[in-house]
Design a protein around this motif. Structure first.
Motif, short mmCIF file in Angstrom:
data_model
loop_
_atom_site.label_atom_id
_atom_site.label_comp_id
_atom_site.label_asym_id
_atom_site.label_seq_id
_atom_site.Cartn_x
_atom_site.Cartn_y
_atom_site.Cartn_z
N GLN A 139 -0.15 -21.17 -1.50
CA GLN A 139 -0.54 -21.18 -2.91
C GLN A 139 -2.05 -21.38 -3.09
O GLN A 139 -2.51 -22.42 -3.55
N SER A 155 -3.16 -16.09 -4.51
CA SER A 155 -2.26 -15.39 -3.58
C SER A 155 -1.61 -16.40 -2.66
O SER A 155 -1.96 -17.59 -2.68
N GLU A 156 -0.68 -15.93 -1.84
CA GLU A 156 -0.02 -16.81 -0.89
C GLU A 156 -0.98 -17.24 0.21
O GLU A 156 -0.93 -18.37 0.70
N GLY A 172 1.49 -11.51 -3.20
CA GLY A 172 1.35 -11.78 -4.63
C GLY A 172 -0.09 -11.91 -5.07
O GLY A 172 -0.43 -12.76 -5.90
N TYR A 174 -3.57 -11.62 -6.86
CA TYR A 174 -3.89 -11.45 -8.28
C TYR A 174 -5.36 -11.82 -8.48
O TYR A 174 -5.81 -12.87 -8.03
N ARG A 183 -3.34 -6.62 -9.63
CA ARG A 183 -2.22 -7.18 -8.88
C ARG A 183 -1.85 -6.22 -7.75
O ARG A 183 -1.79 -5.01 -7.96
N GLN A 185 -0.06 -6.19 -3.34
CA GLN A 185 0.41 -6.94 -2.18
C GLN A 185 -0.79 -7.49 -1.42
O GLN A 185 -0.78 -8.63 -0.95
#
Length: 208
Positions: A139, A155-156, A172, A174, A183, A185
């Protein structure tokens, strides 16, 4: 018992052990020195402070171990500042290899890169200082000043290559900048010229 001669003896030993390595200094309200075959460590508590090169570490508790005090582990309220690189980090748990200059954080952290006007927070960090590469995970939220405006990235995971200026967001990804939203991958941001590249399934909203 007079503790001053003991402290002076220990500092002399430490200086000799570091004669051919990078200078390191430390202090703490409490300290424990362990010296036996196969084990050598110094434990510091109560406002522990360690300085190695341009890196200053402040923590509630800290342990130095290994040949030439190669590794440093710390926990509690931790602040790391590196004046040479313009980096400041706040977290609760670290492991640092001061010879290879690898910093590993497995707790929530905040990092401020004053030279590049970048701030980030996330749940884990692997920082290769020699190669100027940061790998952030769990996160990630990142803010970068670009052309006088704040660019927000989430993003992750994020890989930040300070040398090339590339930010790679995965999972995710952004980005919001100048009122536009992106947005995908995977999103790559070149912080040198602020080029944004999207790959995988993409979606965006561009104003004007």
């Amino acid at each position: 018992m007079n503790k001053r001669p003991m402290a002076l003896l220990f500092m002399a030993f430490l200086s000799l052990s570091l004669l051919f390595s990078e200078t390191i200094s430390f202090s703490g309200g409490e300290s424990i020195l362990i010296m036996r075959e196969g084990e050598k460590s110094v434990s510091l508590k109560n406002e522990a402070v360690v300085t190695t090169g341009s890196i200053h570490i402040n923590a509630d508790e800290m342990t130095l171990s290994g040949d030439n005090w190669k590794t440093i582990s710390a926990k509690g309220d931790i602040n790391i500042s590196d004046e040479e690189r313009g980096i400041e980090i706040n977290t609760e748990s670290i492991w640092f290899d001061r010879e290879d200059e690898i910093l590993v954080i497995s707790s929530w952290f905040e990092i401020d890169d004053t030279k590049e006007e970048l701030y980030a927070q996330a749940g884990s960090l692997n920082y290769d200082m020699k190669n100027e590469k940061l790998e952030m995970g769990m996160q990630v939220t990142l803010f970068k000043i670009a052309e006088g405006e704040v660019m927000k990235c989430t993003s992750e995971s994020v890989t930040y290559d300070k040398a090339s200026g590339l930010l790679t967001l995965k999972g995710g990804a952004y980005v919001v900048w100048k009122g536009d939203e992106y947005r995908a991958q995977i999103i790559t941001v070149d912080t040198k010229d602020n080029t944004i590249t999207l790959s995988g399934r993409i979606k965006g909203t561009i104003n004007g």
